[in-house]
Structure formats: structure tokens, C-alpha cells
Design a protein around this motif. Structure first.
Motif, PDB file in Angstrom:
ATOM      1  N   LEU A  69     -29.394 -23.168 -49.819  1.00  0.00           N
ATOM      2  CA  LEU A  69     -29.020 -23.288 -51.216  1.00  0.00           C
ATOM      3  C   LEU A  69     -27.524 -23.223 -51.479  1.00  0.00           C
ATOM      4  CD1 LEU A  69     -31.732 -20.875 -52.567  1.00  0.00           C
ATOM      5  CD2 LEU A  69     -31.805 -23.353 -52.457  1.00  0.00           C
ATOM      6  N   MET A  70     -26.710 -22.948 -50.490  1.00  0.00           N
ATOM      7  CA  MET A  70     -25.295 -22.764 -50.740  1.00  0.00           C
ATOM      8  C   MET A  70     -24.598 -24.081 -50.991  1.00  0.00           C
ATOM      9  SD  MET A  70     -24.380 -19.852 -48.150  1.00  0.00           S
ATOM     10  CE  MET A  70     -25.622 -18.647 -47.834  1.00  0.00           C
ATOM     11  N   THR A  71     -23.658 -24.079 -51.927  1.00  0.00           N
ATOM     12  CA  THR A  71     -22.912 -25.285 -52.245  1.00  0.00           C
ATOM     13  C   THR A  71     -21.426 -24.993 -52.247  1.00  0.00           C
ATOM     14  OG1 THR A  71     -23.056 -24.836 -54.593  1.00  0.00           O
ATOM     15  CG2 THR A  71     -24.761 -26.272 -53.652  1.00  0.00           C
ATOM     16  N   MET A  72     -20.638 -26.028 -51.966  1.00  0.00           N
ATOM     17  CA  MET A  72     -19.187 -25.902 -51.934  1.00  0.00           C
ATOM     18  C   MET A  72     -18.706 -25.413 -53.294  1.00  0.00           C
ATOM     19  SD  MET A  72     -16.563 -26.656 -49.868  1.00  0.00           S
ATOM     20  CE  MET A  72     -16.473 -28.193 -48.996  1.00  0.00           C
ATOM     21  N   GLY A  73     -17.860 -24.403 -53.279  1.00  0.00           N
ATOM     22  CA  GLY A  73     -17.255 -23.903 -54.500  1.00  0.00           C
ATOM     23  C   GLY A  73     -18.130 -22.948 -55.281  1.00  0.00           C
ATOM     24  N   SER A  74     -19.305 -22.664 -54.818  1.00  0.00           N
ATOM     25  CA  SER A  74     -20.178 -21.738 -55.523  1.00  0.00           C
ATOM     26  C   SER A  74     -19.602 -20.333 -55.438  1.00  0.00           C
ATOM     27  CB  SER A  74     -21.579 -21.753 -54.901  1.00  0.00           C
ATOM     28  OG  SER A  74     -22.347 -20.679 -55.386  1.00  0.00           O
ATOM     29  N   PRO A  75     -19.292 -19.701 -56.579  1.00  0.00           N
ATOM     30  CA  PRO A  75     -18.699 -18.372 -56.523  1.00  0.00           C
ATOM     31  C   PRO A  75     -19.664 -17.325 -55.989  1.00  0.00           C
ATOM     32  CG  PRO A  75     -19.213 -18.962 -58.790  1.00  0.00           C
ATOM     33  CD  PRO A  75     -19.477 -20.178 -57.938  1.00  0.00           C
ATOM     34  N   SER A  76     -20.946 -17.621 -55.988  1.00  0.00           N
ATOM     35  CA  SER A  76     -21.894 -16.615 -55.522  1.00  0.00           C
ATOM     36  C   SER A  76     -22.354 -16.831 -54.093  1.00  0.00           C
ATOM     37  CB  SER A  76     -23.115 -16.597 -56.448  1.00  0.00           C
ATOM     38  OG  SER A  76     -23.750 -17.846 -56.406  1.00  0.00           O
ATOM     39  N   GLY A  77     -21.862 -17.853 -53.428  1.00  0.00           N
ATOM     40  CA  GLY A  77     -22.341 -18.074 -52.072  1.00  0.00           C
ATOM     41  C   GLY A  77     -21.245 -18.483 -51.138  1.00  0.00           C
ATOM     42  N   SER A 100     -21.568 -14.562 -47.687  1.00  0.00           N
ATOM     43  CA  SER A 100     -22.034 -13.192 -47.832  1.00  0.00           C
ATOM     44  C   SER A 100     -23.558 -13.151 -47.826  1.00  0.00           C
ATOM     45  CB  SER A 100     -21.503 -12.613 -49.145  1.00  0.00           C
ATOM     46  OG  SER A 100     -22.206 -11.454 -49.517  1.00  0.00           O
ATOM     47  N   LEU A 101     -24.109 -12.267 -47.020  1.00  0.00           N
ATOM     48  CA  LEU A 101     -25.555 -12.086 -46.945  1.00  0.00           C
ATOM     49  C   LEU A 101     -26.113 -11.678 -48.302  1.00  0.00           C
ATOM     50  CD1 LEU A 101     -28.225 -11.773 -45.351  1.00  0.00           C
ATOM     51  CD2 LEU A 101     -27.491  -9.450 -44.791  1.00  0.00           C
ATOM     52  N   ASP A 119     -26.706  -4.156 -44.157  1.00  0.00           N
ATOM     53  CA  ASP A 119     -26.587  -4.137 -45.602  1.00  0.00           C
ATOM     54  C   ASP A 119     -25.788  -5.343 -46.081  1.00  0.00           C
ATOM     55  OD1 ASP A 119     -27.927  -1.623 -46.281  1.00  0.00           O
ATOM     56  OD2 ASP A 119     -26.348  -0.724 -45.072  1.00  0.00           O
ATOM     57  N   GLU A 120     -24.936  -5.863 -45.224  1.00  0.00           N
ATOM     58  CA  GLU A 120     -24.122  -7.024 -45.558  1.00  0.00           C
ATOM     59  C   GLU A 120     -23.643  -7.685 -44.270  1.00  0.00           C
ATOM     60  OE1 GLU A 120     -23.409  -9.452 -47.269  1.00  0.00           O
ATOM     61  OE2 GLU A 120     -21.789  -9.052 -48.666  1.00  0.00           O
ATOM     62  N   VAL A 121     -23.561  -9.003 -44.303  1.00  0.00           N
ATOM     63  CA  VAL A 121     -22.938  -9.780 -43.235  1.00  0.00           C
ATOM     64  C   VAL A 121     -21.951 -10.698 -43.940  1.00  0.00           C
ATOM     65  CG1 VAL A 121     -23.232 -11.470 -41.390  1.00  0.00           C
ATOM     66  CG2 VAL A 121     -25.004  -9.745 -41.783  1.00  0.00           C
ATOM     67  N   ALA A 122     -20.692 -10.602 -43.570  1.00  0.00           N
ATOM     68  CA  ALA A 122     -19.673 -11.454 -44.177  1.00  0.00           C
ATOM     69  C   ALA A 122     -19.039 -12.302 -43.085  1.00  0.00           C
ATOM     70  CB  ALA A 122     -18.609 -10.609 -44.866  1.00  0.00           C
ATOM     71  N   VAL A 123     -18.847 -13.568 -43.378  1.00  0.00           N
ATOM     72  CA  VAL A 123     -18.231 -14.502 -42.442  1.00  0.00           C
ATOM     73  C   VAL A 123     -17.012 -15.086 -43.128  1.00  0.00           C
ATOM     74  CG1 VAL A 123     -18.534 -16.630 -41.119  1.00  0.00           C
ATOM     75  CG2 VAL A 123     -20.471 -15.070 -41.430  1.00  0.00           C
TER      76      VAL A 123
END
Length: 186
Positions: free
Chosen positions: A115-123, A134-135, A167-171
């Protein structure tokens, strides 16, 4: 890698973790090593762990030189002309990281993480050649969506060892530099 895992266990014990908690911390570190190795093969990377008040951040950062042409040629070799490793949550995450690190071409497939899209502030975000994921934001997007693809992605997420323990995975990817941070709180 073994030395880093031993230091992770030692850090956990010195931080007051119980045996079971320390095993979870080590398992997350092992998964992080496996994820990086599966994406880029053997690479020199920095590894460190930070912790305070029973919250731990496990970091891995490395520089990788790849290109779109090599990736494309490898995928064309497959019968289905797709990345077979991009199955399940961890496979899709590895595919997103691997594709985003490539220096030429259009960058990562927005389908690589559903579901992630370029520029999406939530993904998934991109600006000036930097990418992050971000997970927790991915989980939020899956919960908000109601289609079949979102339900399947949520199911894959639940089956992932990293997603179930962390709890979180950030890349974060900047050029050829990638950093993965796995956070766990006990």
C-alpha cells in the motif's frame, strides 16, 4: 556476526533483561543480520545497540554499490520475471530496500510493500534521494485499508518474526547508504 551477537546478549544482561527478553533481543539482532545479508550479500556494516529504560534500538548501517541493470538482468532470468524473494512481509521489505538502493532507474517499486506510495507522509517517503519506511506507519495504513490486498499484507505482517517481536522497524536509505533500526521495548 557471532561477536556482535555475543555483545548484544551481554548488553541485554547488563541492562537487566530477563533470560527470555534477552533471547528476543538476540533473535532480533540475528534477523537484522540475515535481512542485510539477504539483500546485499557479504558487506561490511556497522552494528550497534543502544538501550535505556528497557527500550533498545538495534542498528545496522552499510554502504552498497548496486545498479538497476544488474537487478533487472537477475529478475529476467526467472521464469515468472519477478523477484521470488519478495514474498511475505520480510521478503517485501528486503525487496523495497534492495530496489531503493539502486543508483539509477525509477527507484523502488511502490508495489514492493503493497500500500505504500511515493510521498505518502504516513508510509514510504522520498526526498532528495532519501527513502524511509516505518513498520508502525505501515501497520496503520494496513488497518485503515479495507481491500483484499491489505488483508493479505496484514496477514503476512503477523507471520513475520521481526514484525511480531519488534515495536518498530525503520529503514533509511540515502544514496548507497542504508540503515536499518529495529526497536524493542520490554
Amino acid at each position: 556476526m557471532e561477536e556482535a551477537l555475543q555483545l548484544t546478549e551481554k548488553f541485554g544482561l547488563e541492562s537487566g533483561l530477563e533470560r527470555k527478553e534477552n533471547l528476543r533481543l538476540r533473535l532480533l539482532a540475528e534477523e537484522l543480520f540475515g535481512m542485510m545479508r539477504s539483500i546485499v550479500g557479504e558487506v561490511e556494516a556497522l552494528y550497534w545497540i543502544e538501550g535505556e529504560d528497557q527500550k533498545f534500538d538495534v542498528h545496522m548501517e552499510g554502504e552498497v554499490v548496486l545498479n538497476q541493470d544488474v537487478r533487472k538482468k537477475m529478475i529476467e532470468v526467472s521464469t515468472r520475471h519477478e523477484n521470488a524473494a519478495a514474498q511475505g512481509f520480510m521478503g517485501k521489505l528486503r525487496d523495497m530496500i534492495g530496489t531503493a538502493m539502486l543508483p539509477e532507474g525509477e527507484g523502488p517499486s511502490m508495489l514492493s510493500l503493497g500500500l505504500m506510495t511515493m510521498g505518502s507522509p504516513s508510509g514510504y517517503m522520498a526526498n532528495s534521494g532519501s527513502y524511509s519506511w516505518s513498520l508502525n506507519k505501515y501497520r496503520e495504513e494496513l488497518q485503515a485499508a479495507e481491500d483484499k490486498e491489505a488483508r493479505e499484507a496484514a496477514d503476512e505482517l503477523e507471520k513475520s518474526i521481526v514484525a511480531s517481536l519488534a515495536d518498530e522497524v525503520a529503514v533509511r536509505i540515502e544514496g548507497s547508504q542504508v540503515e536499518i533500526v529495529v526497536t524493542i521495548a520490554f
